[in-house]
Design an enzyme around this catalytic site. Structure first.
Site, PDB file in Angstrom:
ATOM      1  CE  LYS A 191      17.814  37.303  27.153  1.00 49.43           C
ATOM      2  NZ  LYS A 191      17.607  36.043  27.889  1.00 49.43           N
ATOM      3  CG  ASP A 227      16.170  33.347  22.931  1.00 45.79           C
ATOM      4  OD1 ASP A 227      16.439  33.109  21.736  1.00 45.79           O
ATOM      5  OD2 ASP A 227      15.089  33.010  23.448  1.00 45.79           O
TER       6      ASP A 227
END
Length: 354
Positions: free
Chosen positions: A221, A239
């Site tokens: 991420k 996320d």
């Protein structure tokens, strides 16, 4: 088995027996018709009672079926089921499951409409170079971008380069980043990744996913955030908001971030990945909240299979909108020039925040 009839009753019996004899020679239909009719006035009460009862065992099956008695045991098993079904009743139609092609078309249309709603979508972390974005993204775990933006000015004033941060005293660094939470673990990650940048990459942030994920505290991420926004390399930022919305929209049912990333990447062209991430995260923070989505004020409600999970009344839903959608400041202290909302204040959390 009862008493013997007298001579007078024998004559009456002979007269009565003449009719059943003729009934035997008659067709079954006429016999059934007679048995269904009322008994003659001269007939004894017992004879009338017998004619109303079920047909004798020697009677033809067709005559028994026409009588008022219950259906014979040989009737088809489907007869009771069809008899109990109300006339004209129809089974409710089952909704057809959405095909993959239909889902892909709907997902791409949602992305296009989100692009019209959020043409200004952008990363909501303040940064001036790849190193600042990398550090800010690591700090953003388990806190808001706003809190990070309020913390990083002092952090980068004290440690402007990877070399400076690698040489930081852990306790002093912890005090600077304390407002972001989990400050001890984050301080270890920042010192570790800064040391790796100094020793392995000459103080420069690498521009590949393969290299970025080797840095302490950096996962896919964080790497995709840096690649997409500091290097222009497309990436999906899976996320909390991203994963929650793509599952709510039925684009995927995966929970693992890497599997979510793989399935969403297969739906959209690579050129859309970075901006798609911004739009989804923007929408999740402003409209499609976790606990109470503002369904009645959602611009893509007509494409959402989960419409109705939140507030559907338009007036009540508008009160749930956050940041610029609700007339509040954004998360960045220094937002892009085309951002329609107000900048976040340097200290404190504004109303309508995340």
């Amino acid at each position: 088995m009862g008493e013997q009839p007298s001579a007078k009753s024998n004559k009456a019996a002979k007269g009565a027996s003449a009719k059943p004899t003729s009934a035997k020679s008659a067709s079954p239909a006429s016999a059934s018709a007679k048995s269904a009719g009322p008994a003659p006035a001269s007939a004894p009460a017992s004879a009338s009672a017998k004619s109303a009862g079920p047909a004798p065992a020697s009677a033809p099956a067709s005559a028994s079926a026409k009588s008022a008695g219950p259906a014979p045991a040989s009737a088809p098993a489907s007869a009771p089921a069809s008899a109990s079904k109300p006339a004209g009743a129809k089974r409710p139609k089952r909704a057809k499951p959405e095909s993959r092609l239909a889902m892909v078309r709907r997902a791409r249309r949602m992305n296009r409409e989100l692009a019209d709603v959020y043409p200004y979508a952008h990363p909501e972390l303040d940064f001036r170079d790849p190193f600042e974005l990398l550090v800010a993204t690591v700090l953003s775990a388990q806190t808001t971008d706003l809190r990070v933006n309020q913390t990083t000015p002092a952090l980068f004033a004290a440690y402007p380069t990877p070399e400076d941060m690698a040489a930081a005293v852990p306790e002093e660094l912890e005090q600077v980043i304390r407002p972001t939470g989990f400050f001890r673990a984050k301080a270890r990650s920042l010192i570790g990744l800064s040391t790796a940048l100094r020793d392995r990459y000459d103080g420069e942030v690498p521009g590949t996913l393969k290299d970025l994920v080797t840095l302490p505290g950096v996962g896919r991420k964080t790497a995709n955030v840096v690649l997409g926004n500091a290097f222009g390399v497309p990436g999906l930022t899976v996320d909390t908001h991203f994963g929650r919305l793509v599952r709510r929209w039925k684009w995927t049912d995966q929970e693992d971030p890497e599997k979510v990333e793989a399935e969403i990447a297969a739906i959209f062209p690579k050129s859309e990945w970075t901006m798609l991430s911004h739009r989804i995260i923007f929408h999740g923070r402003r409209v499609c909240h976790s606990r109470k989505p503002a369904c009645g004020a959602c611009p893509i409600a007509h494409l959402c299979p989960s419409y109705g999970e939140g507030e559907t009344d338009p007036e009540k839903a508008r009160k749930l909108l956050k940041y610029e959608m609700g007339g509040y400041p954004g998360q960045r202290l220094s937002p892009p020039p085309d951002y329609p909302g107000r900048p976040a204040p340097p200290l404190g959390t504004p109303a309508g925040g995340e």
